[in-house]
Write a protein that holds these residues in place. Structure first.
Motif, mmCIF file in Angstrom:
data_model
loop_
_atom_site.group_PDB
_atom_site.id
_atom_site.type_symbol
_atom_site.label_atom_id
_atom_site.label_comp_id
_atom_site.label_asym_id
_atom_site.label_seq_id
_atom_site.Cartn_x
_atom_site.Cartn_y
_atom_site.Cartn_z
ATOM 1 N N UNK A 283 0.810 -1.212 0.000
ATOM 2 C CA UNK A 283 0.000 0.000 0.000
ATOM 3 C C UNK A 283 0.844 1.261 0.000
ATOM 4 N N UNK A 284 0.253 2.320 0.518
ATOM 5 C CA UNK A 284 0.867 3.637 0.482
ATOM 6 C C UNK A 284 2.174 3.753 1.234
ATOM 7 N N UNK A 285 2.424 2.867 2.185
ATOM 8 C CA UNK A 285 3.669 2.957 2.953
ATOM 9 C C UNK A 285 4.883 2.787 2.052
ATOM 10 N N UNK A 286 4.757 2.015 0.988
ATOM 11 C CA UNK A 286 5.886 1.848 0.072
ATOM 12 C C UNK A 286 6.237 3.166 -0.605
ATOM 13 N N UNK B 98 3.554 5.685 8.733
ATOM 14 C CA UNK B 98 4.837 5.316 9.333
ATOM 15 C C UNK B 98 4.689 4.906 10.795
ATOM 16 N N UNK B 99 3.649 5.385 11.457
ATOM 17 C CA UNK B 99 3.488 5.075 12.881
ATOM 18 C C UNK B 99 2.722 3.777 13.132
ATOM 19 N N UNK B 100 2.249 3.132 12.084
ATOM 20 C CA UNK B 100 1.599 1.837 12.271
ATOM 21 C C UNK B 100 2.651 0.820 12.708
ATOM 22 N N UNK B 101 2.301 -0.054 13.644
ATOM 23 C CA UNK B 101 3.293 -0.965 14.241
ATOM 24 C C UNK B 101 4.160 -1.720 13.235
ATOM 25 N N UNK C 194 9.612 -0.117 12.490
ATOM 26 C CA UNK C 194 11.045 -0.424 12.361
ATOM 27 C C UNK C 194 11.706 0.264 11.162
ATOM 28 N N UNK C 195 11.051 0.250 10.019
ATOM 29 C CA UNK C 195 11.622 0.897 8.835
ATOM 30 C C UNK C 195 11.637 2.408 8.992
ATOM 31 N N UNK C 196 10.572 2.963 9.559
ATOM 32 C CA UNK C 196 10.509 4.410 9.764
ATOM 33 C C UNK C 196 11.627 4.871 10.698
ATOM 34 N N UNK C 197 11.844 4.130 11.778
ATOM 35 C CA UNK C 197 12.916 4.493 12.711
ATOM 36 C C UNK C 197 14.291 4.318 12.077
ATOM 37 N N UNK C 198 14.458 3.273 11.288
ATOM 38 C CA UNK C 198 15.738 3.064 10.603
ATOM 39 C C UNK C 198 16.033 4.230 9.662
ATOM 40 N N UNK C 199 15.011 4.689 8.931
ATOM 41 C CA UNK C 199 15.198 5.837 8.042
ATOM 42 C C UNK C 199 15.558 7.095 8.826
ATOM 43 N N UNK C 200 14.873 7.315 9.935
ATOM 44 C CA UNK C 200 15.139 8.488 10.766
ATOM 45 C C UNK C 200 16.549 8.439 11.348
ATOM 46 N N UNK C 201 16.928 7.296 11.903
ATOM 47 C CA UNK C 201 18.250 7.177 12.507
ATOM 48 C C UNK C 201 19.360 7.285 11.472
ATOM 49 N N UNK C 202 19.122 6.779 10.276
ATOM 50 C CA UNK C 202 20.103 6.920 9.201
ATOM 51 C C UNK C 202 20.288 8.391 8.850
#
Length: 132
Positions: free
Chosen positions: A26-29, A91-94, A98-106
């Motif tokens: 879906x839209x998350x991609x 991005x806040x859906x459970x 993990x991917x959202x946080x990885x992108x932020x931390x990167x």
């Protein structure tokens, strides 16, 4: 558009009806693609900005680079600002956290690296002062 489009919705917008199946998750991609592309563009900005020989002190240069990087990254969201709350919700859906946080931390790691921080100690990165 971050939401998943069904056949008739896609056709109303002038896209082929098959487009709704392009994104299995879906839209998350689409949001993740935007986020990663923006992070890569930010790296290009950081490389160019840090390559400029600065007359400022290292500390002042780091501060200005961090400020400029954050502003540059926020500017990338402007074209999508009306839909950005939807992206944040996705991005806040459970399953997406993990991917959202990885992108932020990167992104944070890249900014810190180009600002001159080569440490791997979280206390140094976050500027925390802990007594043992």
């Amino acid at each position: 558009m971050f939401c998943l489009i069904n056949n008739s919705g896609a056709e109303i917008l002038g896209y082929p009806g098959i487009i709704h199946g392009m994104y299995a998750k879906g839209g998350i991609e689409l949001v993740q693609h935007f986020y990663m592309t923006s992070n890569n563009n930010l790296i290009d900005f950081l490389k160019a900005r840090s390559a400029v020989i600065s007359t400022e002190s290292n500390n002042e240069f780091s501060r200005s680079l961090i400020r400029d990087a954050i502003q540059e990254r926020l500017k990338m969201i402007i074209p999508f600002i009306d839909r950005w709350p939807e992206a944040l919700a996705l991005m806040s859906q459970p399953q997406n956290v993990p991917t959202a946080l990885a992108n932020l931390l990167t992104m944070v790691d890249d900014i810190c690296y180009y600002a001159g921080d080569r440490s791997v100690n979280a206390r140094n990165i976050l500027g925390l002062r802990w007594n043992r």
